[in-house]
Design a protein around this motif. Structure first.
Motif, PDB file in Angstrom:
ATOM      1  N   LYS A  68       0.840  -1.204   0.000  1.00  0.00           N
ATOM      2  CA  LYS A  68       0.000   0.000   0.000  1.00  0.00           C
ATOM      3  C   LYS A  68       0.870   1.248   0.000  1.00  0.00           C
ATOM      4  CE  LYS A  68      -4.070  -1.826   2.323  1.00  0.00           C
ATOM      5  NZ  LYS A  68      -4.901  -1.785   3.529  1.00  0.00           N
ATOM      6  N   ILE A 108      -6.810   2.572  -6.548  1.00  0.00           N
ATOM      7  CA  ILE A 108      -7.664   1.555  -5.918  1.00  0.00           C
ATOM      8  C   ILE A 108      -7.919   0.406  -6.897  1.00  0.00           C
ATOM      9  CG2 ILE A 108      -9.992   1.119  -5.017  1.00  0.00           C
ATOM     10  CD1 ILE A 108      -9.843   4.050  -3.887  1.00  0.00           C
ATOM     11  N   TRP A 111      -4.812  -1.682  -7.057  1.00  0.00           N
ATOM     12  CA  TRP A 111      -4.646  -2.462  -5.827  1.00  0.00           C
ATOM     13  C   TRP A 111      -5.486  -3.737  -5.848  1.00  0.00           C
ATOM     14  CZ3 TRP A 111      -1.675  -3.104  -1.736  1.00  0.00           C
ATOM     15  CH2 TRP A 111      -2.188  -3.762  -0.629  1.00  0.00           C
TER      16      TRP A 111
END
Length: 125
Positions: A68, A108, A111
């Protein structure tokens, strides 16, 4: 899994290329797409290519994923460069806070759909 075999990587790439073709070759500018589509797709495309390059260099490429923190650093880098520094140096670039939102949505997407060990087996984050 190779990033290059992941359809979730190719989807933003093809959308980006199609948008560039429409704008640069056909001269067709759809207002919202022209303003925000490239920003939405930038992080998945750039980080996807970067992840694949790192996997080619890594000893165990199937296990390599970005953290992250690494994704956030990429997001901050894009935000500072394209919404901070470049608009200050050149009139070609324009600051737009919604671009930052698009970069975040792209991060996002990266990810959850690209940054994993396999399409059917996302890593535990």
């Amino acid at each position: 899994m190779s990033v290059l075999k992941n359809p979730f990587f190719w989807f933003p790439c093809i959308l980006f290329w199609a948008n560039q073709y429409l704008e640069k070759i056909q001269g067709l500018f759809l207002p919202l797409l022209h303003s925000y589509l490239d920003d939405l797709l930038a992080i998945p495309v750039v980080l996807g290519i970067t992840l694949q390059a790192f996997r080619w260099m890594h000893q165990d490429p199937t296990q390599l994923v970005f953290t992250k923190k690494q994704i956030i650093i990429g997001l901050v880098y894009f935000g500072l460069l394209f919404e901070g520094f470049l608009p200050a140096w050149s009139s070609v670039y324009v600051r737009d806070p919604l671009d930052l939102v698009c970069y975040a949505i792209g991060a996002i997407y990266f990810w959850f759909f690209i940054n994993n060990k396999g399409i059917g087996n996302p890593i535990k984050k």
